[in-house]
Design a protein around this motif. Structure first.
Motif, short mmCIF file in Angstrom:
data_model
loop_
_atom_site.label_atom_id
_atom_site.label_comp_id
_atom_site.label_asym_id
_atom_site.label_seq_id
_atom_site.Cartn_x
_atom_site.Cartn_y
_atom_site.Cartn_z
N CYS A 66 36.70 2.15 -47.27
CA CYS A 66 36.73 2.38 -45.82
C CYS A 66 36.16 3.75 -45.45
CB CYS A 66 38.18 2.25 -45.35
SG CYS A 66 38.40 2.56 -43.60
N CYS A 77 46.57 -4.07 -46.24
CA CYS A 77 45.94 -2.77 -46.48
C CYS A 77 45.44 -2.16 -45.17
CB CYS A 77 44.78 -2.96 -47.46
SG CYS A 77 43.67 -1.57 -47.55
N CYS A 119 41.70 -1.51 -45.17
CA CYS A 119 40.94 -2.76 -44.98
C CYS A 119 40.88 -3.11 -43.50
CB CYS A 119 41.60 -3.90 -45.75
SG CYS A 119 41.69 -3.63 -47.55
N TYR A 165 39.33 -7.44 -49.93
CA TYR A 165 40.42 -6.81 -49.18
C TYR A 165 41.77 -7.44 -49.50
CZ TYR A 165 40.85 -10.92 -46.23
OH TYR A 165 41.08 -12.19 -45.80
N VAL A 211 41.13 -1.42 -52.74
CA VAL A 211 40.54 -2.17 -51.64
C VAL A 211 40.56 -1.29 -50.40
CG1 VAL A 211 41.00 -4.49 -52.48
CG2 VAL A 211 42.77 -3.31 -51.18
N PRO A 212 39.62 -1.50 -49.50
CA PRO A 212 38.54 -2.47 -49.59
C PRO A 212 37.40 -1.97 -50.49
CG PRO A 212 38.27 -1.21 -47.58
CD PRO A 212 39.56 -0.73 -48.23
N HIS A 240 37.55 -3.42 -41.23
CA HIS A 240 37.34 -4.64 -40.45
C HIS A 240 37.07 -4.28 -38.98
CE1 HIS A 240 38.07 -8.57 -38.61
NE2 HIS A 240 38.92 -7.94 -37.81
#
Length: 85
Positions: free
Chosen positions: A67, A12, A15, A8, A54-55, A19
């Motif tokens: 994601c 972002c 991200c 990550y 990312v992620p 999370h």
């Protein structure tokens, strides 16, 4: 529970959403900040079959993707089984 790894960048928003979902499910994961460890970016790209965004999320040896992929697994009711192994 399977080991979870997420590559990550702190800035972002995707991200952060990934999370939030993992945290809400009580999943502890290894976070690799590729902005602080740029040498790990090539590792991420190799593991993610060339994906550079990312992620990038891995559950065990399974490449989940990003994601949206993580949230799609949750919406389909498949995330818990993957996490359980």
């Amino acid at each position: 529970m399977q080991a979870v790894t997420m590559y990550y960048k702190p800035t972002c928003p995707y991200c952060q959403r990934a999370h939030q979902l993992l945290t809400a499910k009580g999943v502890a994961y290894e976070g690799i900040d590729i902005s602080r460890e740029p040498e790990r970016r090539e590792e991420m790209i190799a593991r993610a079959n060339g994906r550079k965004t990312v992620p990038q999320i891995f559950i065990g040896d399974t490449h989940v993707g990003g994601c949206d992929d993580l949230h799609a697994l949750e919406a389909a009711g498949k995330l818990d089984a993957l996490l359980a192994g």
